[in-house]
Design an enzyme around this catalytic site. Structure first.
Site, PDB file in Angstrom:
ATOM      1  N   ARG A  69     -34.282 -12.316 -36.651  1.00 41.11           N
ATOM      2  CA  ARG A  69     -34.330 -13.434 -35.704  1.00 41.11           C
ATOM      3  C   ARG A  69     -35.712 -13.583 -35.047  1.00 41.11           C
ATOM      4  O   ARG A  69     -36.184 -14.699 -34.865  1.00 41.11           O
ATOM      5  CB  ARG A  69     -33.275 -13.174 -34.615  1.00 41.11           C
ATOM      6  N   ARG A 125     -23.315 -21.247 -35.067  1.00 43.92           N
ATOM      7  CA  ARG A 125     -23.536 -20.333 -33.941  1.00 43.92           C
ATOM      8  C   ARG A 125     -22.883 -20.784 -32.628  1.00 43.92           C
ATOM      9  O   ARG A 125     -22.292 -19.960 -31.926  1.00 43.92           O
ATOM     10  CB  ARG A 125     -25.030 -20.055 -33.736  1.00 43.92           C
ATOM     11  N   CYS A 178     -13.123 -31.726 -38.402  1.00 42.92           N
ATOM     12  CA  CYS A 178     -11.781 -31.851 -37.848  1.00 42.92           C
ATOM     13  C   CYS A 178     -11.368 -30.655 -37.001  1.00 42.92           C
ATOM     14  O   CYS A 178     -10.301 -30.088 -37.195  1.00 42.92           O
ATOM     15  CB  CYS A 178     -10.810 -31.979 -39.004  1.00 42.92           C
ATOM     16  N   GLU A 179     -12.249 -30.205 -36.108  1.00 43.86           N
ATOM     17  CA  GLU A 179     -11.902 -29.097 -35.223  1.00 43.86           C
ATOM     18  C   GLU A 179     -12.558 -29.310 -33.880  1.00 43.86           C
ATOM     19  O   GLU A 179     -13.715 -29.748 -33.819  1.00 43.86           O
ATOM     20  CB  GLU A 179     -12.443 -27.773 -35.781  1.00 43.86           C
ATOM     21  N   TYR A 211     -29.968 -17.331 -38.854  1.00 42.34           N
ATOM     22  CA  TYR A 211     -28.505 -17.407 -38.928  1.00 42.34           C
ATOM     23  C   TYR A 211     -28.023 -18.858 -38.800  1.00 42.34           C
ATOM     24  O   TYR A 211     -26.977 -19.128 -38.213  1.00 42.34           O
ATOM     25  CB  TYR A 211     -27.852 -16.490 -37.868  1.00 42.34           C
TER      26      TYR A 211
HETATM   27  N1  LLP Z   1     -30.841  -4.700 -39.651  1.00 45.02           N
HETATM   28  C1  LLP Z   1     -29.513  -4.639 -39.766  1.00 45.02           C
HETATM   29  C2  LLP Z   1     -28.900  -3.461 -40.349  1.00 45.02           C
HETATM   30  C3  LLP Z   1     -28.721  -5.719 -39.333  1.00 45.02           C
HETATM   31  O1  LLP Z   1     -27.405  -5.661 -39.455  1.00 45.02           O
HETATM   32  C4  LLP Z   1     -29.342  -6.874 -38.782  1.00 45.02           C
HETATM   33  C5  LLP Z   1     -28.555  -8.025 -38.337  1.00 45.02           C
HETATM   34  C6  LLP Z   1     -30.745  -6.888 -38.696  1.00 45.02           C
HETATM   35  C7  LLP Z   1     -31.467  -5.771 -39.127  1.00 45.02           C
HETATM   36  C8  LLP Z   1     -31.510  -8.061 -38.144  1.00 45.02           C
HETATM   37  O2  LLP Z   1     -31.215  -8.284 -36.815  1.00 45.02           O
HETATM   38  P1  LLP Z   1     -32.079  -9.339 -35.973  1.00 45.02           P
HETATM   39  O3  LLP Z   1     -33.485  -8.826 -35.888  1.00 45.02           O
HETATM   40  O4  LLP Z   1     -32.035 -10.616 -36.691  1.00 45.02           O
HETATM   41  O5  LLP Z   1     -31.398  -9.395 -34.668  1.00 45.02           O
HETATM   42  N2  LLP Z   1     -25.114 -14.056 -37.085  1.00 45.02           N
HETATM   43  C9  LLP Z   1     -25.487 -13.482 -35.812  1.00 45.02           C
HETATM   44  C10 LLP Z   1     -26.402 -12.280 -35.971  1.00 45.02           C
HETATM   45  C11 LLP Z   1     -25.883 -11.228 -36.907  1.00 45.02           C
HETATM   46  C12 LLP Z   1     -26.810 -10.049 -37.041  1.00 45.02           C
HETATM   47  C13 LLP Z   1     -26.442  -9.206 -38.219  1.00 45.02           C
HETATM   48  N3  LLP Z   1     -27.290  -8.079 -38.432  1.00 45.02           N
HETATM   49  C14 LLP Z   1     -26.095 -14.581 -34.939  1.00 45.02           C
HETATM   50  O6  LLP Z   1     -26.160 -15.729 -35.366  1.00 45.02           O
HETATM   51  O7  LLP Z   1     -26.499 -14.307 -33.796  1.00 45.02           O
END
Ligand code: LLP
Length: 418
Positions: free
Chosen positions: A276, A312, A342-343, A371
């Protein structure tokens, strides 16, 4: 922070008008700034230069080929969670020796392919998985490297669905079992278990949870070392939070200042997995107003994008800033911005103060680079939207809009219905 700004009353991505992209590709679409995403990567690399980490972009946050290639060309590694991501990373030119593979449910096929590819590290999430990797590696007559993903059992101040470092969650291995595995290395002759991995959650805006977890893990590593265990890699995961609304997240440099002293002392090879932080604010979702309606209780701005395009808000009640692409002096009114699905959960914002907009107005949903597209679906038989990348004053479609033919691909009627 990012390269989306107003110039002469028009929202631009770098030097390209968002409205010009809309005119060319139609709506809705995702739009990414090459400069923002590469700047964010370079910021992390610079902040952590002292330990020369392998920065593995968490491709789950955005798996577009052009996005990952932009980063790979600057030296990024890739953090993968599936064989699909692995194959795509290789197509984009990723160096297998900079690929790490985490997932609580790696299949035999995935493990075998990753072994064949010669990835740097398996981030192992259970003992049975480790035994499986050992068995498959033996069959293939290969030796592989693995880090154990520790579940440090610490809370993380973020949405319940994206905390991972507590024992109430499926991720990682508890400390007691981790120790047992490290001390029974001989059971896994085809796996060199020489690393430790943590990832406590995502969208964490303060340093303390990372520092707390890291201190716990480093103390644990010291304990292991005293007992004769050799560790070479420390993978500190991702999770760095970004600005969606009024967060005041730590910068890459703040983060580095807090944890570098701890990392340096370990003498370990450091791996990081930001997702992110790199791509979140480097992307927006652009959608067009179809109708405006007022039912006497609420005003709704109905747009052509839906929860299938950006889930999200519905899934995490996530806040995304919404701005009209053309600056307007219209008075602000309180509206719900909703999609055509439709939600009732199909919304981008509830009770949001926005300048009054009319049909055809373009709205930018900000901070949608991470994401966003990757979690989109074909719900309601809607084709997935295009992705476009801007660099300077050029823009190009980096993924086409799905056609109806794409939507029908693979579907067929059984004989008994023909
Ligand atoms: N490493 C691992 C093992 C992870 O599971 C994740 C994210 C990352 C790195 C990267 O994390 P970041 O730097 O992006 O925070 N769909 C959700 C977020 C799910 C995160 C899954 N794992 C959202 O939209 O907020």
């Amino acid at each position: 922070m990012h390269d989306f700004h107003f110039k002469n009353g028009e929202l631009c991505c770098e030097n390209v008008k968002v409205s010009a992209v809309a005119k060319s590709v139609g709506t809705p679409f995702y739009l990414y700034s090459y400069k923002t995403l590469t700047d964010h990567f370079l910021k992390i690399q610079k902040a952590f230069a002292k330990v020369n980490p392998i920065v593995c972009f968490a491709m789950k946050s955005n798996g577009n080929l052009a996005v990952i290639k932009s980063l790979i060309d600057l030296g990024a590694g890739i953090d993968i969670v599936s064989v699909g991501e692995l194959k795509k990373a290789l197509i984009a030119g990723a160096d297998p020796k900079k690929i790490v593979f985490a997932s609580v449910g790696k299949t035999e096929e995935e493990i075998a392919f990753a072994i064949k590819t010669g990835i740097l590290l398996f981030n192992v999430e259970s003992e049975p998985e480790l035994s499986g990797i050992n068995r498959i590696a033996k069959k293939m007559n290969k030796t592989v490297q693995a880090a154990l993903r520790i579940n440090p059992d610490v809370p993380a101040p973020t949405h319940e669905y994206i905390t991972t470092g507590s024992l109430k969650k499926k991720f990682g291995i508890d400390l007691r079992t981790t120790k047992q595995i490290f001390k029974s290395q001989r059971k896994y002759p085809y796996v060199k278990v020489n690393g430790v991995h943590i990832h406590i959650g995502s969208q964490i805006t303060e340093g303390e949870p990372f520092v707390g977890a890291l201190k716990k893990v480093v103390a644990f590593i010291e304990e292991l070392r005293h007992e004769g265990v050799t560790i070479e890699y420390l993978d500190i995961g991702g999770g760095l939070g970004i600005i969606y609304k009024d967060e005041n997240p730590q910068t890459a440099q703040d983060y580095a200042d807090k944890i570098l002293p701890i990392l340096e002392k370990t003498g370990l090879k450091i791996i990081m997995e930001p997702g992110r932080f790199i791509i979140g604010n480097a992307g927006i979702f652009v959608t067009k107003v179809l109708y405006v309606k007022d039912n006497g209780v609420k005003k709704f701005v109905i747009v052509d994008g839906g929860m299938n395009d950006l889930i999200r808000p519905m899934l995490y009640d996530a806040y995304h800033e919404i701005v009209p692409v053309k600056k307007t002096t219209a008075a602000k009114i309180k509206v719900d911005v909703v999609g055509p699905i439709c939600e009732s959960g199909d919304f981008f914002a509830h009770d949001r103060l926005l300048p009054k907009v009319d049909r055809e107005a373009l709205l930018a949903i900000m901070s949608a680079g991470a994401y966003g597209y990757v979690m989109s679906s074909n719900y309601n038989i809607r084709g997935r939207v295009p992705e476009v990348m801007v660099k300077g004053n050029q823009f190009e479609v980096i993924r086409e809009r799905e056609s109806f033919k794409d939507l029908m691909r693979g579907e067929k009627l059984p004989k008994f219905l023909k």
